[in-house]
Design a protein around this motif. Sequence first.
Motif, PDB file in Angstrom:
ATOM      1  N   VAL A 151      -6.234 -14.977 -98.328  1.00  0.00           N
ATOM      2  CA  VAL A 151      -5.380 -13.236 -97.959  1.00  0.00           C
ATOM      3  C   VAL A 151      -5.967 -13.930 -96.521  1.00  0.00           C
ATOM      4  CG1 VAL A 151      -5.576 -11.354 -97.638  1.00  0.00           C
ATOM      5  CG2 VAL A 151      -5.838 -12.794-100.321  1.00  0.00           C
ATOM      6  N   THR A 152      -5.090 -14.204 -95.657  1.00  0.00           N
ATOM      7  CA  THR A 152      -5.766 -14.178 -94.121  1.00  0.00           C
ATOM      8  C   THR A 152      -5.172 -13.756 -93.195  1.00  0.00           C
ATOM      9  OG1 THR A 152      -3.870 -16.349 -94.015  1.00  0.00           O
ATOM     10  CG2 THR A 152      -6.384 -16.893 -94.618  1.00  0.00           C
ATOM     11  N   GLY A 153      -5.022 -13.863 -92.063  1.00  0.00           N
ATOM     12  CA  GLY A 153      -4.228 -12.987 -91.107  1.00  0.00           C
ATOM     13  C   GLY A 153      -4.970 -12.018 -90.333  1.00  0.00           C
ATOM     14  N   ARG A 154      -6.261 -11.338 -90.938  1.00  0.00           N
ATOM     15  CA  ARG A 154      -7.078 -10.742 -90.029  1.00  0.00           C
ATOM     16  C   ARG A 154      -6.996 -10.582 -88.565  1.00  0.00           C
ATOM     17  NH1 ARG A 154     -10.091  -7.250 -93.866  1.00  0.00           N
ATOM     18  NH2 ARG A 154     -10.960  -6.417 -91.783  1.00  0.00           N
ATOM     19  N   GLU A 155      -7.372 -10.014 -87.988  1.00  0.00           N
ATOM     20  CA  GLU A 155      -7.570 -10.556 -86.607  1.00  0.00           C
ATOM     21  C   GLU A 155      -8.451  -8.868 -85.692  1.00  0.00           C
ATOM     22  OE1 GLU A 155      -3.153 -10.527 -84.116  1.00  0.00           O
ATOM     23  OE2 GLU A 155      -3.198  -8.525 -85.122  1.00  0.00           O
ATOM     24  N   ASP A 156      -9.206  -8.451 -86.912  1.00  0.00           N
ATOM     25  CA  ASP A 156     -10.851  -7.792 -86.209  1.00  0.00           C
ATOM     26  C   ASP A 156     -11.487  -9.253 -86.591  1.00  0.00           C
ATOM     27  OD1 ASP A 156     -10.664  -8.357 -88.914  1.00  0.00           O
ATOM     28  OD2 ASP A 156     -11.109  -6.813 -89.321  1.00  0.00           O
ATOM     29  N   GLY A 157     -11.994 -10.125 -86.129  1.00  0.00           N
ATOM     30  CA  GLY A 157     -13.572 -11.468 -86.155  1.00  0.00           C
ATOM     31  C   GLY A 157     -13.907 -11.697 -87.884  1.00  0.00           C
ATOM     32  N   PHE A 158     -13.168 -10.950 -88.500  1.00  0.00           N
ATOM     33  CA  PHE A 158     -13.131 -11.779 -89.848  1.00  0.00           C
ATOM     34  C   PHE A 158     -12.994 -13.422 -89.840  1.00  0.00           C
ATOM     35  CE2 PHE A 158     -13.055 -11.735 -94.504  1.00  0.00           C
ATOM     36  CZ  PHE A 158     -13.901 -11.813 -94.537  1.00  0.00           C
ATOM     37  N   VAL A 159     -13.735 -13.683 -90.127  1.00  0.00           N
ATOM     38  CA  VAL A 159     -13.897 -15.156 -90.101  1.00  0.00           C
ATOM     39  C   VAL A 159     -13.677 -15.933 -92.331  1.00  0.00           C
ATOM     40  CG1 VAL A 159     -15.087 -17.392 -90.260  1.00  0.00           C
ATOM     41  CG2 VAL A 159     -15.485 -15.710 -88.588  1.00  0.00           C
ATOM     42  N   THR A 190     -18.143  -7.515 -96.988  1.00  0.00           N
ATOM     43  CA  THR A 190     -19.352  -7.693 -96.692  1.00  0.00           C
ATOM     44  C   THR A 190     -20.107  -9.511 -96.526  1.00  0.00           C
ATOM     45  OG1 THR A 190     -20.111  -5.775 -95.897  1.00  0.00           O
ATOM     46  CG2 THR A 190     -22.165  -7.113 -95.750  1.00  0.00           C
ATOM     47  N   GLU A 191     -20.542  -9.207 -98.341  1.00  0.00           N
ATOM     48  CA  GLU A 191     -20.462 -10.728 -99.156  1.00  0.00           C
ATOM     49  C   GLU A 191     -19.601 -11.407 -99.443  1.00  0.00           C
ATOM     50  OE1 GLU A 191     -23.376  -9.745-101.516  1.00  0.00           O
ATOM     51  OE2 GLU A 191     -24.015  -7.730-100.261  1.00  0.00           O
ATOM     52  N   ARG A 192     -18.725 -10.809 -99.777  1.00  0.00           N
ATOM     53  CA  ARG A 192     -17.323 -11.609 -99.562  1.00  0.00           C
ATOM     54  C   ARG A 192     -17.543 -11.956-101.115  1.00  0.00           C
ATOM     55  NH1 ARG A 192     -17.925 -13.933 -95.322  1.00  0.00           N
ATOM     56  NH2 ARG A 192     -16.254 -14.111 -93.933  1.00  0.00           N
ATOM     57  N   ILE A 193     -17.309 -10.689-102.335  1.00  0.00           N
ATOM     58  CA  ILE A 193     -16.877 -10.774-103.684  1.00  0.00           C
ATOM     59  C   ILE A 193     -16.076  -9.770-104.123  1.00  0.00           C
ATOM     60  CG2 ILE A 193     -18.510  -9.985-105.825  1.00  0.00           C
ATOM     61  CD1 ILE A 193     -20.905 -10.624-104.012  1.00  0.00           C
ATOM     62  N   LEU A 194     -14.948  -9.918-104.794  1.00  0.00           N
ATOM     63  CA  LEU A 194     -14.227 -10.281-105.676  1.00  0.00           C
ATOM     64  C   LEU A 194     -13.826  -9.598-106.615  1.00  0.00           C
ATOM     65  CD1 LEU A 194     -11.654  -8.710-104.646  1.00  0.00           C
ATOM     66  CD2 LEU A 194     -10.336 -11.105-105.566  1.00  0.00           C
ATOM     67  N   GLU A 195     -14.422  -8.245-107.595  1.00  0.00           N
ATOM     68  CA  GLU A 195     -14.201  -8.662-108.769  1.00  0.00           C
ATOM     69  C   GLU A 195     -13.320  -7.500-109.276  1.00  0.00           C
ATOM     70  OE1 GLU A 195     -17.804  -5.205-109.906  1.00  0.00           O
ATOM     71  OE2 GLU A 195     -17.847  -5.767-112.176  1.00  0.00           O
ATOM     72  N   ILE A 196     -12.292  -8.265-110.226  1.00  0.00           N
ATOM     73  CA  ILE A 196     -10.931  -8.058-110.683  1.00  0.00           C
ATOM     74  C   ILE A 196     -10.600  -8.586-112.088  1.00  0.00           C
ATOM     75  CG2 ILE A 196      -9.956  -8.190-108.291  1.00  0.00           C
ATOM     76  CD1 ILE A 196      -9.910 -11.143-108.875  1.00  0.00           C
ATOM     77  N   PRO A 197      -9.904  -7.817-112.840  1.00  0.00           N
ATOM     78  CA  PRO A 197      -9.904  -8.154-113.956  1.00  0.00           C
ATOM     79  C   PRO A 197      -8.850  -9.570-114.011  1.00  0.00           C
ATOM     80  CG  PRO A 197      -8.092  -6.544-112.884  1.00  0.00           C
ATOM     81  CD  PRO A 197      -8.806  -6.538-111.731  1.00  0.00           C
ATOM     82  N   ARG A 206      -8.788 -18.072 -82.554  1.00  0.00           N
ATOM     83  CA  ARG A 206      -8.996 -17.906 -84.175  1.00  0.00           C
ATOM     84  C   ARG A 206      -9.647 -19.991 -84.529  1.00  0.00           C
ATOM     85  NH1 ARG A 206      -4.495 -15.159 -85.907  1.00  0.00           N
ATOM     86  NH2 ARG A 206      -3.866 -16.770 -86.979  1.00  0.00           N
ATOM     87  N   THR A 207      -9.073 -20.738 -83.727  1.00  0.00           N
ATOM     88  CA  THR A 207      -9.085 -21.793 -84.494  1.00  0.00           C
ATOM     89  C   THR A 207     -11.173 -22.381 -83.417  1.00  0.00           C
ATOM     90  OG1 THR A 207      -8.614 -22.478 -82.303  1.00  0.00           O
ATOM     91  CG2 THR A 207      -7.220 -22.473 -84.129  1.00  0.00           C
ATOM     92  N   ASP A 208     -11.415 -21.538 -82.091  1.00  0.00           N
ATOM     93  CA  ASP A 208     -13.190 -21.996 -82.448  1.00  0.00           C
ATOM     94  C   ASP A 208     -13.657 -21.165 -83.211  1.00  0.00           C
ATOM     95  OD1 ASP A 208     -11.642 -22.178 -80.094  1.00  0.00           O
ATOM     96  OD2 ASP A 208     -12.572 -20.338 -78.584  1.00  0.00           O
ATOM     97  N   ASP A 209     -14.077 -20.230 -83.928  1.00  0.00           N
ATOM     98  CA  ASP A 209     -13.775 -20.515 -85.465  1.00  0.00           C
ATOM     99  C   ASP A 209     -13.806 -20.672 -86.306  1.00  0.00           C
ATOM    100  OD1 ASP A 209     -15.457 -18.214 -83.786  1.00  0.00           O
ATOM    101  OD2 ASP A 209     -13.760 -16.933 -84.464  1.00  0.00           O
ATOM    102  N   LEU A 243      -4.905 -23.197 -93.701  1.00  0.00           N
ATOM    103  CA  LEU A 243      -6.139 -23.669 -92.990  1.00  0.00           C
ATOM    104  C   LEU A 243      -7.461 -22.679 -93.737  1.00  0.00           C
ATOM    105  CD1 LEU A 243      -6.206 -22.498 -89.002  1.00  0.00           C
ATOM    106  CD2 LEU A 243      -6.898 -24.369 -90.328  1.00  0.00           C
ATOM    107  N   ALA A 244      -7.214 -22.114 -94.952  1.00  0.00           N
ATOM    108  CA  ALA A 244      -8.435 -21.510 -95.767  1.00  0.00           C
ATOM    109  C   ALA A 244      -8.405 -22.338 -97.226  1.00  0.00           C
ATOM    110  CB  ALA A 244      -7.575 -19.881 -95.352  1.00  0.00           C
TER     111      ALA A 244
END
Lengths: 450, 244
Positions: free
Chosen positions: A10-18, A39-46, B6-9, B190-191
């Motif tokens: 699930v990529t595509g964010r443009e707000d600096g989320f690495v 924040t901690e990248r924890i997904l709790e899901i069924p 993005r690739t910088d990161d 990439l991910a």
Amino acid sequence: MRALVHPELVTGREDGFVSAAWTVKPGSTRRGEASCNLTERILEIPLGNDATSRVVRAHELMHARVSPHVIEHYGALDDVSPRALECAEELRINTLIARLDFDVTLLHDGSEKNGARRVAESGDWSEALCFLMAVLSTGGEKEYLAGIRQVEPSWMSGLRAVRKRALALMNALASPTLAATRLNDEQLPSGYANATIVLARLLTQSMNARPPTTPEELRSFRRSLEPGGRRAPTGKFAPLRFDENVTMSLRPRGEGLRRARPSTTGSTMRYPSRLLSDERKRAFARRSTFHGGIVIVDQSGSMDIDEASLSMLLRRAPDALVVGYSHRPGDNGLTPNVWIMADRGSVATTIRSGNIGNGVDGAVLAWALRRRRNTEPIVWVTDGQVTDSHDHPDDGLTLQCAELVRRHRIRLVKELGGAGRALSYSRTTSRSQWREFGRLGRKLLETQAF
Amino acid sequence: MTLIERTDDVNSCWRDLADVLKSGISRVLLYGPSGTGKTYAALHHGVGSVPAERLVCTEDLTSGEITGTWMPVGENRWEWREGPAIRAWRGSGGVGGRLVVDEVDRASGDALSTLLAMTDSPESARWRNPETSEWVRPGPQFSVVMTTNVDDLEDIAPSLRDRFPVAICIDRPHCSALASLSDDLRAPALAGSLGPASRRVSLRSFYAFDQLRRHLGTSRAAQLVFGEDAALSVLDALAIAAIA
């Protein structure tokens, strides 16, 4: 067999989320047992292979895709209720996954009706509104509204109005706009800012409003939901928020105010009528120097005060406690709505101006009564208008203030310039003067009649 | 934000590798999930005109396959054929070339001992040709890059690990490796290698999926590439990723 989930894709964010690895924990389809911790990248899901589990997973993955991931992206939102934000975001997420053809009618766990009943039984209109957003368009909505209807049918019209507005707001935005994570000028993800925050603001003001019951109230409530619409009446005062930044300086003491008080002894019989009316027969006058009193100044609207009037007042009553008040309509506790101008010998270095509305009249009177020393006079500088926290005149609140005025013999004056004089009088405001104080005066006359 | 920003990161591991090789470090260990292009980079990055020598380790690898072996070339005649390690030591004209040792965690016993000798420091490393008795030393430009898919470097023999002062975790493909992939698949590809092994989707899978979906449609392509169990989950994630 457990279903797989791929949060890393699930990529595509443009707000600096690495992008990084996620931790997936088993949850369930029950409400509150699935979550997405960005924040901690924890997904709790069924992890079931059933259709409902899949939709719940999609819901949480959509959070991972579009919800703010750092606290700073919530930071500018002190004026919005956190619960309203949370539930408005749920609606945005459900709207987005529905547009991807996930069957959101599967999102219900059977607890909605009982939950709604409990909310209605506790009279929690705010939660009723917020939770409606969380279940809106899902399989739980119908049951939820049925639960509310059973206990508080009068809330239904208001809930329907908010529902309609919320759906219109979401439908007005195309998916790319609704889901956008590019940061705007305020450093907020734009989809979140354009949908979630806008809806949360509406919710926050509606949560504070009184549930509409009459047709007129409903019209006003509906109008309040439109862009630029005036906030609906709340029927209650805002909580007091004192200005903590007021700087006080000591003021040279004047002589104070000399005034006559009834006495059982003396050289001149000033109040002969008291021989008949006063059981202690205090017919003589005794001059005493008066230094204090409490002056409450309504600084709403055009009721400006000037330093000269305040100085004049403090010359006559150097030990007076003078407070100004004015509430910013709809403010959620961010803006101070009451401030000390003089406090028993010290005086504020600057006099701040008001915030347009009244909003806290009764709350300030009650506070002043708690600060009253013995029977010192209280003077209320007012135009007679009493309004709720959204600055709507309110009969109930006006009556509440009128009763305080009558019971505690609070003196009414129209301008600060008259406050010094009012402090010196031993008489309270006369009935004939009440007429000058608008709704408050009329309410005083009405209550006096009984 | 553009892809370049993005690739910088996300490409910091690749930047590390480039910096290390550029600084003249001649022994580098690359580890991380499979399908991220470690071997490709080792074979091509910082290598001159002479192709790098590649050695794929298995449990059955022998020292002969590393340094060389006698081969029959006629009746009662045998000839010594140098192995990839010695060829890399020599490189072009004796200056040394690149040796790539893949799956190094699988080497054991005799082969591991030989690898230790071949990857020793330039001052200590030497080997005698059994045919000519010539002492061979690694050329001045000899470099060796080892790759492994282990997540934990503890799984590699300490003595071998010690020969590689720089170890870089390559956890995602290089951006340039995505160039021929469709736009919508580049960021997920990439991910795809970031999660635990059970969830990883390699770059090769994305290439296959991209090609297949043009002919067979998205659902069938996903089933064929990712398998019945993962197809729906991968497609859901890709759909959600592409929402804006």
